[in-house]
Design a protein around this motif. Structure first.
Motif, PDB file in Angstrom:
ATOM      1  N   PHE A   9       0.813  -1.220   0.000  1.00 17.39           N
ATOM      2  CA  PHE A   9       0.000   0.000   0.000  1.00 17.39           C
ATOM      3  C   PHE A   9       0.847   1.270   0.000  1.00 17.39           C
ATOM      4  N   PRO A  10       1.868   1.389   0.874  1.00 19.22           N
ATOM      5  CA  PRO A  10       2.715   2.589   0.810  1.00 19.22           C
ATOM      6  C   PRO A  10       3.415   2.745  -0.540  1.00 19.22           C
ATOM      7  N   ALA A  11       3.780   1.618  -1.170  1.00 18.62           N
ATOM      8  CA  ALA A  11       4.439   1.688  -2.472  1.00 18.62           C
ATOM      9  C   ALA A  11       3.494   2.232  -3.535  1.00 18.62           C
ATOM     10  N   VAL A  12       2.238   1.775  -3.503  1.00 15.84           N
ATOM     11  CA  VAL A  12       1.232   2.294  -4.434  1.00 15.84           C
ATOM     12  C   VAL A  12       1.027   3.786  -4.193  1.00 15.84           C
ATOM     13  N   LEU A  13       0.970   4.177  -2.914  1.00 18.68           N
ATOM     14  CA  LEU A  13       0.808   5.587  -2.552  1.00 18.68           C
ATOM     15  C   LEU A  13       1.955   6.420  -3.117  1.00 18.68           C
ATOM     16  N   LEU A  14       3.166   5.886  -3.020  1.00 18.50           N
ATOM     17  CA  LEU A  14       4.358   6.562  -3.527  1.00 18.50           C
ATOM     18  C   LEU A  14       4.274   6.766  -5.042  1.00 18.50           C
ATOM     19  N   LEU A  15       3.914   5.720  -5.761  1.00 18.54           N
ATOM     20  CA  LEU A  15       3.843   5.807  -7.221  1.00 18.54           C
ATOM     21  C   LEU A  15       2.719   6.736  -7.671  1.00 18.54           C
ATOM     22  N   LEU A  16       1.581   6.722  -6.959  1.00 14.52           N
ATOM     23  CA  LEU A  16       0.478   7.632  -7.291  1.00 14.52           C
ATOM     24  C   LEU A  16       0.880   9.089  -7.061  1.00 14.52           C
ATOM     25  N   ALA A  17       1.624   9.331  -5.975  1.00 14.92           N
ATOM     26  CA  ALA A  17       2.083  10.697  -5.688  1.00 14.92           C
ATOM     27  C   ALA A  17       3.042  11.180  -6.770  1.00 14.92           C
ATOM     28  N   ALA A  18       3.918  10.290  -7.241  1.00 12.49           N
ATOM     29  CA  ALA A  18       4.844  10.650  -8.317  1.00 12.49           C
ATOM     30  C   ALA A  18       4.090  10.976  -9.598  1.00 12.49           C
ATOM     31  N   PRO A 247       5.002   4.178   9.933  1.00  9.65           N
ATOM     32  CA  PRO A 247       3.756   4.625   9.291  1.00  9.65           C
ATOM     33  C   PRO A 247       3.815   6.074   8.819  1.00  9.65           C
ATOM     34  N   TRP A 248       4.482   6.934   9.577  1.00 12.64           N
ATOM     35  CA  TRP A 248       4.575   8.348   9.219  1.00 12.64           C
ATOM     36  C   TRP A 248       5.470   8.541   7.995  1.00 12.64           C
ATOM     37  N   VAL A 249       6.544   7.766   7.926  1.00 15.58           N
ATOM     38  CA  VAL A 249       7.412   7.816   6.745  1.00 15.58           C
ATOM     39  C   VAL A 249       6.637   7.387   5.505  1.00 15.58           C
ATOM     40  N   ASN A 250       5.864   6.298   5.637  1.00 14.51           N
ATOM     41  CA  ASN A 250       5.113   5.774   4.495  1.00 14.51           C
ATOM     42  C   ASN A 250       3.940   6.656   4.093  1.00 14.51           C
ATOM     43  N   ALA A 251       3.310   7.309   5.080  1.00 22.07           N
ATOM     44  CA  ALA A 251       2.098   8.085   4.796  1.00 22.07           C
ATOM     45  C   ALA A 251       2.388   9.524   4.404  1.00 22.07           C
ATOM     46  N   ILE A 252       3.484  10.083   4.922  1.00 18.48           N
ATOM     47  CA  ILE A 252       3.740  11.518   4.715  1.00 18.48           C
ATOM     48  C   ILE A 252       5.060  11.763   3.993  1.00 18.48           C
ATOM     49  N   VAL A 253       6.155  11.255   4.546  1.00 17.14           N
ATOM     50  CA  VAL A 253       7.485  11.587   4.017  1.00 17.14           C
ATOM     51  C   VAL A 253       7.639  11.160   2.565  1.00 17.14           C
ATOM     52  N   LEU A 254       7.411   9.870   2.279  1.00 19.30           N
ATOM     53  CA  LEU A 254       7.651   9.369   0.924  1.00 19.30           C
ATOM     54  C   LEU A 254       6.667   9.923  -0.110  1.00 19.30           C
ATOM     55  N   PRO A 255       5.357  10.002   0.172  1.00 21.49           N
ATOM     56  CA  PRO A 255       4.469  10.613  -0.823  1.00 21.49           C
ATOM     57  C   PRO A 255       4.804  12.076  -1.126  1.00 21.49           C
ATOM     58  N   LEU A 256       5.134  12.854  -0.083  1.00 19.03           N
ATOM     59  CA  LEU A 256       5.511  14.255  -0.327  1.00 19.03           C
ATOM     60  C   LEU A 256       6.792  14.338  -1.144  1.00 19.03           C
ATOM     61  N   PHE A 257       7.748  13.488  -0.803  1.00 20.32           N
ATOM     62  CA  PHE A 257       8.997  13.451  -1.562  1.00 20.32           C
ATOM     63  C   PHE A 257       8.733  13.094  -3.027  1.00 20.32           C
ATOM     64  N   ALA A 258       7.910  12.066  -3.262  1.00 23.72           N
ATOM     65  CA  ALA A 258       7.603  11.647  -4.629  1.00 23.72           C
ATOM     66  C   ALA A 258       6.891  12.758  -5.385  1.00 23.72           C
ATOM     67  N   LEU A 259       5.999  13.459  -4.701  1.00 17.69           N
ATOM     68  CA  LEU A 259       5.243  14.541  -5.338  1.00 17.69           C
ATOM     69  C   LEU A 259       6.155  15.652  -5.821  1.00 17.69           C
ATOM     70  N   VAL A 260       7.050  16.134  -4.943  1.00 16.10           N
ATOM     71  CA  VAL A 260       7.916  17.252  -5.333  1.00 16.10           C
ATOM     72  C   VAL A 260       9.036  16.798  -6.264  1.00 16.10           C
ATOM     73  N   ALA A 261       9.478  15.547  -6.112  1.00 20.47           N
ATOM     74  CA  ALA A 261      10.534  15.043  -7.001  1.00 20.47           C
ATOM     75  C   ALA A 261      10.031  14.924  -8.429  1.00 20.47           C
ATOM     76  N   ALA A 262       8.766  14.559  -8.573  1.00 18.20           N
ATOM     77  CA  ALA A 262       8.185  14.383  -9.911  1.00 18.20           C
ATOM     78  C   ALA A 262       7.626  15.684 -10.472  1.00 18.20           C
ATOM     79  N   LEU A 263       7.758  16.752  -9.718  1.00 15.21           N
ATOM     80  CA  LEU A 263       7.270  18.053 -10.192  1.00 15.21           C
ATOM     81  C   LEU A 263       8.283  18.614 -11.198  1.00 15.21           C
ATOM     82  N   VAL A 264       8.337  17.989 -12.354  1.00 13.76           N
ATOM     83  CA  VAL A 264       9.325  18.311 -13.383  1.00 13.76           C
ATOM     84  C   VAL A 264       8.601  18.546 -14.701  1.00 13.76           C
ATOM     85  N   VAL A 265       8.899  19.672 -15.329  1.00 13.05           N
ATOM     86  CA  VAL A 265       8.318  19.964 -16.634  1.00 13.05           C
ATOM     87  C   VAL A 265       9.035  19.139 -17.692  1.00 13.05           C
ATOM     88  N   ILE A 266       8.286  18.382 -18.478  1.00 12.24           N
ATOM     89  CA  ILE A 266       8.889  17.589 -19.541  1.00 12.24           C
ATOM     90  C   ILE A 266       9.334  18.531 -20.655  1.00 12.24           C
TER      91      ILE A 266
END
Length: 382
Positions: A9-18, A247-266
């Motif tokens: 579940f955290p992995a899916v959350l990470l990929l969705l955030a990215a 749980p906090w790393v999986n729910a907050i840290v990694l999704p936020l990281f994935a979100l901002v890391a993927a905030l890239v203009v192609i």
């Protein structure tokens, strides 16, 4: 909480955030998204960072702290607790750095893009472990441990490249101060279960924050502070802390990281304008990493004479090599630094990182699924 402690579940959350980050960056909502990510927050006169950097330098250090605790356990008590077992992922990581560099230089060497050779050396540990969790049901834990050690070593190499190649004003006084804080942290962690445990916890919190701040101010990437603190902490308190923050790393840290890391203009670049930087990264991540990690791992097992019962099958090494090609965040950072004075080449290197990491992700999903199916079938037959 149980759902957030699970692997998938955290992995899916990470990929969705990215995916959300990439969509936002290339949609009409991009200006608002970038305005939030680039907004500065800090303490005047002490520290001032953008929201993006608070996440990538600050919150991500907590993830590296948790990952380093797991690595410390594996090195001392778990599956990497012998010299032979510990050296194997290190040699595979070396292959996963050397071969991608060679592939990149084979394509881009001699051109104005040659300085981008460090870009394909990195493995994005969060994304690699996320893909492994989603597609790897049934894989033996040895594969995850091998990948964890490999990815952490890869990221340390990337951080060293940043410090050595792209940081001209390292503050060695701050580095020394960070070392003092690390020693205090290690000592306090060994006093947690004594009568003065509350004071020891307070000392750990303060020295941990001090370590992060000193490393950040030294000019070295601040996530290295999380790695060091996780490795030096006393094991039993460390395992308890990791359990509490997971749980906090999986729910907050990694999704936020994935979100901002993927905030890239192609970048909008036509096929005829693609430079060696694009082609070098595009080939080096999926091909160089796969060959380097799997090849070095296979050779290392034979040189070290690892018993067949303990050796990773070549198929598992291939899966780990494909996962290592998901460079993404650190590779994007390296491309920005390598071509800071050449925005045109930087955009093409960025496109190469996105495309190469995407190809690696798809390839890894296929190989990991195949190996997971193979191991499940073997288990059922036994």
């Amino acid at each position: 909480m149980a759902l957030l402690r699970s692997a998938r579940f955290p992995a899916v959350l990470l990929l969705l955030a990215a995916a959300l980050g990439l969509v936002l960056a290339n949609s009409p909502a991009a200006p608002a998204a970038f305005a939030i990510a680039d907004a500065h927050v800090g303490v005047p006169g002490i520290i001032d960072l953008s929201v993006r950097h608070w996440i990538s330098d600050g919150l991500l250090a907590i993830f590296f702290f948790a990952a380093a605790i797991e690595l410390q356990y594996e090195l001392t008590t778990g599956q990497l607790n012998s010299a032979t077992r510990a050296v194997l992922p290190a040699l595979a990581a070396a292959g996963g750095v050397i071969i991608p560099v060679a592939v990149y230089l084979l394509v881009a060497g001699g051109s104005d893009a040659a300085s981008g050779w460090p870009i394909p050396t990195a493995t994005d540990i969060a994304f690699a472990l996320g893909v492994l969790a989603v597609f790897g049901r049934g894989l033996p834990s040895t594969v995850r441990v091998f990948l964890l050690a490999l990815a952490i070593l890869d990221d340390i190499v990337g951080i060293v490249f940043i410090a050595v190649l792209f940081t001209s004003d390292v503050n060695f006084g701050m580095m020394l101060l960070a070392l003092v804080f690390v020693v205090i942290f290690a000592v306090c962690s060994r006093l947690v279960d004594t009568r003065g445990g509350r004071w020891a916890v307070a000392g750990m919190v303060l020295s941990g924050i001090g370590t992060w701040y000193a490393v950040h101010e030294s000019g070295v990437h601040a996530t290295i502070a999380g790695v060091v603190l996780g490795l030096v902490m006393a094991q039993q308190p460390a395992l308890r802390v990791r359990h509490e923050i997971e749980p906090w790393v999986n729910a907050i840290v990694l999704p936020l990281f994935a979100l901002v890391a993927a905030l890239v203009v192609i970048p909008q670049v036509s096929a005829s304008e693609l430079s060696p930087a694009f082609w070098g990264v595009l080939l080096a991540l999926p091909v160089g990493k796969l060959i380097g990690i799997a090849g070095a791992g296979w050779i290392a097992q034979r040189l070290l004479r690892v018993p067949s019962a303990q050796a990773l099958p070549f198929g598992d090494l291939l899966a780990a090599g494909a996962l290592g090609g998901i460079g993404f965040t650190v590779s994007l950072l390296l491309s920005e630094l390598a071509f800071a004075d050449a925005p045109g080449i930087r955009d093409q290197a960025t496109l190469g990182v996105l495309a190469g990491s995407g190809i690696s992700l798809i390839l890894a999903a296929g190989l990991v699924s195949w190996r997971a199916w193979h191991h499940r079938r073997v288990l059922q037959a036994s």
